[in-house]
Design a protein around this motif. Structure first.
Motif, short mmCIF file in Angstrom:
data_model
loop_
_atom_site.label_atom_id
_atom_site.label_comp_id
_atom_site.label_asym_id
_atom_site.label_seq_id
_atom_site.Cartn_x
_atom_site.Cartn_y
_atom_site.Cartn_z
N GLY A 194 -42.57 29.10 21.26
CA GLY A 194 -42.36 28.58 19.92
C GLY A 194 -43.34 29.06 18.88
O GLY A 194 -43.29 28.60 17.73
N ASN A 195 -44.23 29.98 19.23
CA ASN A 195 -45.19 30.50 18.25
C ASN A 195 -44.49 31.45 17.29
O ASN A 195 -43.68 32.29 17.70
CB ASN A 195 -46.34 31.22 18.97
N LEU A 196 -44.81 31.35 16.01
CA LEU A 196 -44.17 32.14 14.97
C LEU A 196 -44.56 33.61 15.09
O LEU A 196 -45.73 33.95 15.21
CB LEU A 196 -44.57 31.60 13.59
N ILE A 197 -43.55 34.49 15.03
CA ILE A 197 -43.78 35.94 15.03
C ILE A 197 -43.47 36.53 13.67
O ILE A 197 -44.25 37.28 13.10
CB ILE A 197 -42.92 36.63 16.11
N ASP A 198 -42.29 36.21 13.13
CA ASP A 198 -41.86 36.76 11.84
C ASP A 198 -41.34 35.66 10.93
O ASP A 198 -40.69 34.71 11.39
CB ASP A 198 -40.74 37.80 12.04
N ASN A 199 -41.58 35.82 9.61
CA ASN A 199 -41.13 34.87 8.61
C ASN A 199 -39.66 35.12 8.28
O ASN A 199 -39.08 36.09 8.79
CB ASN A 199 -42.02 34.96 7.36
N PRO A 200 -39.00 34.25 7.50
CA PRO A 200 -39.56 33.37 6.47
C PRO A 200 -40.09 32.02 6.94
O PRO A 200 -40.68 31.29 6.13
CB PRO A 200 -38.38 33.16 5.52
N ALA A 201 -39.84 31.61 8.18
CA ALA A 201 -40.43 30.36 8.66
C ALA A 201 -41.95 30.43 8.50
O ALA A 201 -42.54 31.50 8.67
CB ALA A 201 -40.05 30.11 10.10
N GLN A 202 -42.58 29.32 8.22
CA GLN A 202 -44.02 29.28 8.04
C GLN A 202 -44.74 28.60 9.19
O GLN A 202 -45.97 28.61 9.24
CB GLN A 202 -44.37 28.55 6.73
N THR A 203 -43.98 28.00 10.10
CA THR A 203 -44.59 27.31 11.23
C THR A 203 -43.83 27.67 12.49
O THR A 203 -42.73 28.24 12.46
CB THR A 203 -44.54 25.78 11.05
N GLY A 204 -44.42 27.33 13.64
CA GLY A 204 -43.72 27.46 14.90
C GLY A 204 -42.61 26.43 14.99
O GLY A 204 -42.43 25.59 14.09
N CYS A 205 -41.87 26.46 16.09
CA CYS A 205 -40.68 25.59 16.13
C CYS A 205 -40.76 24.54 17.24
O CYS A 205 -39.76 24.21 17.87
CB CYS A 205 -39.40 26.40 16.26
N GLY A 206 -41.95 24.02 17.50
CA GLY A 206 -42.04 22.84 18.36
C GLY A 206 -42.00 23.16 19.83
O GLY A 206 -40.94 23.35 20.40
N CYS A 207 -43.17 23.26 20.43
CA CYS A 207 -43.24 23.58 21.86
C CYS A 207 -42.86 22.38 22.70
O CYS A 207 -43.40 21.28 22.54
CB CYS A 207 -44.64 24.05 22.21
N GLY A 208 -41.92 22.58 23.59
CA GLY A 208 -41.50 21.51 24.46
C GLY A 208 -42.17 21.53 25.81
O GLY A 208 -41.90 20.71 26.67
N GLY A 209 -43.07 22.51 26.01
CA GLY A 209 -43.80 22.57 27.26
C GLY A 209 -43.17 23.47 28.29
O GLY A 209 -42.13 24.08 28.08
N GLN A 210 -43.84 23.57 29.46
CA GLN A 210 -43.37 24.38 30.58
C GLN A 210 -43.08 23.47 31.76
O GLN A 210 -43.79 22.50 32.00
CB GLN A 210 -44.40 25.42 30.98
N THR A 211 -42.02 23.82 32.45
CA THR A 211 -41.65 23.04 33.62
C THR A 211 -41.52 23.95 34.83
O THR A 211 -40.67 24.85 34.82
CB THR A 211 -40.31 22.30 33.40
N PRO A 212 -42.34 23.82 35.86
CA PRO A 212 -42.17 24.66 37.02
C PRO A 212 -40.94 24.24 37.81
O PRO A 212 -40.81 23.09 38.19
CB PRO A 212 -43.46 24.41 37.83
#
Length: 492
Positions: free
Chosen positions: A473-491
């Protein structure tokens, strides 16, 4: 064909290191604030500083850390099968201005490089627009006549330096290529740049960042895609495309730069000891299956047996409806806000052009090209088809993001991503090669469109406006200004 370890880094980034700059130290003032330290932002700041304007450049990450480092670095007025279309839809006078503007940008690059004595492997050479399809030969011949009639030194030729047969090409004389990071490194040394300084919002003459504020008489948005939605409404007039590139060693050099007009055609240019082989263009957010790098690798093996793939990377381009960049006033209600965007696949030439136009706007100087590139224009004949396509994509993406339609919850294979239901919620999920499930919000934080999986880059892309995120969820390219909410990792 042996492949080295590839990590998505371009050959420019591998061969040039730009020293880091400190973040904004607090609240400051200047004549002009430029948001974005890519090619357009640095060029604008440099040209303004030459006129005695005090300029501050704000960069969320690193200088040239966005699209500039991923360009193929062609400086050219050859922009695909464009001039005959532009004459038809916008008129010969506008088409002649467009041709003259881009030719002048090529000349300005050479002048600036010579005056500043910048060593950036700048080289004049022809640019070719070619096809392998007999049905496209007439199109190429018409394009050659159109470009020539507009004042460009262009002609149709049956001779190319390509390792495969073509039906001909349009040869544009005296175009150029260079090393973009060597160039921008030299210019950025002469302007004030604050890195790791993310702009949060802009109000009036004040730019608010995570490090403090900048108050300026003029504010320039050089962020690739404008992130302020209102005013301006650029999200209704732009979409983004992605394309892919391989660096090859062990090939013969080329005598020019080449761009195909064919579907799934190849772009080629030579740089010192590396051949750049590009292609696979598609609308951002429309590449669930992936495979672009593999297709380029097969082409490399076919046309250059025994070559080695030494690099691979991808880039993103903003596309306006009429094919003409938006350069000038951000909005009629903000005459002191300036914008440069919609460069298509010709970002280097358009960066210089936008810097020249915005410099003249701020300094109160006449510019013959300002009216053509004015963001508030609307050329119906030139825009209608792309406008309809963008409206359809945005409507579909917003509908998916707004309504939680039933989804089957099924396992994802390793190395794949998809929109899945977990409990009563939808997530954009990616299962890595170790079996961990990475889940994030399925909605883009820009305007709420549903994200789509990019199988080539293994990213989450927005088909509406082109924002991109990694699997966490980390932002790479705009126009978004923030990431999109990490829901975590599940093994699993």
């Amino acid at each position: 064909m042996n492949n080295q370890d590839l990590n998505g880094e371009s050959i420019w980034s591998r061969t040039t290191e730009i020293p880091p700059r400190r973040p904004l130290p607090g609240d400051v003032t200047a004549d002009a604030a430029v948001i974005g330290a890519g090619m357009a932002g640095i060029l604008t700041a440099f040209l303004l500083s030459r006129r005695g304007i005090s300029v501050i450049v704000l960069e969320a990450d690193r200088i040239a850390g966005g699209q500039t480092k991923n360009t193929t670095a062609k400086i050219t007025s050859q922009h695909g099968l464009f001039y005959q279309k532009l004459i038809r839809t916008a008129g010969k006078d506008r088409a002649r201005l467009y041709a003259s503007a881009n030719e002048s940008a090529v000349e300005e690059f050479e002048t600036l490089i010579r005056e500043e004595q910048i060593h950036c492997h700048f080289k004049r050479l022809p640019s070719y627009l070619y096809s392998r399809d007999p049905a496209r030969q007439a199109d190429l011949e018409r394009e050659a006549r159109a470009a020539s009639a507009l004042g460009i030194r262009a002609c149709f030729t049956g001779q190319t330096g390509l390792p495969f047969e073509t039906v001909g090409a349009v040869r544009f004389e005296n175009q150029a290529q260079f090393h973009p990071l060597e160039f921008i490194k030299a210019l950025s040394d002469q302007v004030t740049v604050y890195e790791k300084t993310r702009v949060i919002r802009v109000k009036g003459h004040t730019v608010y960042t995570n490090r403090g504020t900048v108050t300026a008489r003029h504010i320039v948005f050089a962020t690739h895609y404008p992130f302020v939605n209102v005013p301006g409404f650029f999200f209704t007039r732009l979409h983004q495309d992605r394309s892919y590139c391989l660096g090859l060693s062990g090939t013969a050099p080329l005598d020019g730069m080449y761009y195909s007009v064919d579907k799934n055609g190849l772009s080629l240019r030579w740089n010192e000891d590396t051949l750049l082989l590009g292609g696979g263009s598609h609308r951002t957010g429309k590449n669930r299956a992936g495979g672009e790098y593999e297709r380029l690798a097969r082409a490399a093996k076919q046309f250059y047996p025994g070559c080695n793939i030494t690099a691979r990377w991808s880039a993103q381009d903003c596309m306006s409806h009429d094919g003409i960049p938006f350069i000038g006033s951000y909005c009629v209600f903000r005459p002191y806000w300036h914008v440069a965007t919609g460069f298509k696949k010709w970002g280097m030439t358009s960066s210089m052009l936008s810097a020249m136009i915005i410099r003249d706007r701020i300094c109160g100087l006449p510019n013959p090209y300002e009216e053509l590139f004015r963001p508030q224009r609307f050329l119906l004949r030139a825009s209608a088809k792309s406008l309809a396509a963008d409206l359809l994509e945005s409507t579909a993406g917003l509908a998916k993001g707004a309504f939680h339609l039933p989804l089957r919850s099924r396992p994802l294979p390793k190395g794949h991503g998809g929109i899945v239901r977990i409990g009563f919620k939808r997530y954009a999920c990616y299962r890595d090669e170790a079996g961990r499930l990475h889940r994030i919000s399925a909605r883009c934080p820009h305007l709420g469109c549903q994200l789509e999986w990019n199988g080539a880059d293994k990213t989450w892309d927005c088909p509406c406006h082109g924002s991109r995120f990694d699997c966490d969820g980390n932002l790479i390219d705009n126009p978004a200004q923030t990431g999109c909410g990490c829901g975590g990792q599940t093994p699993e």
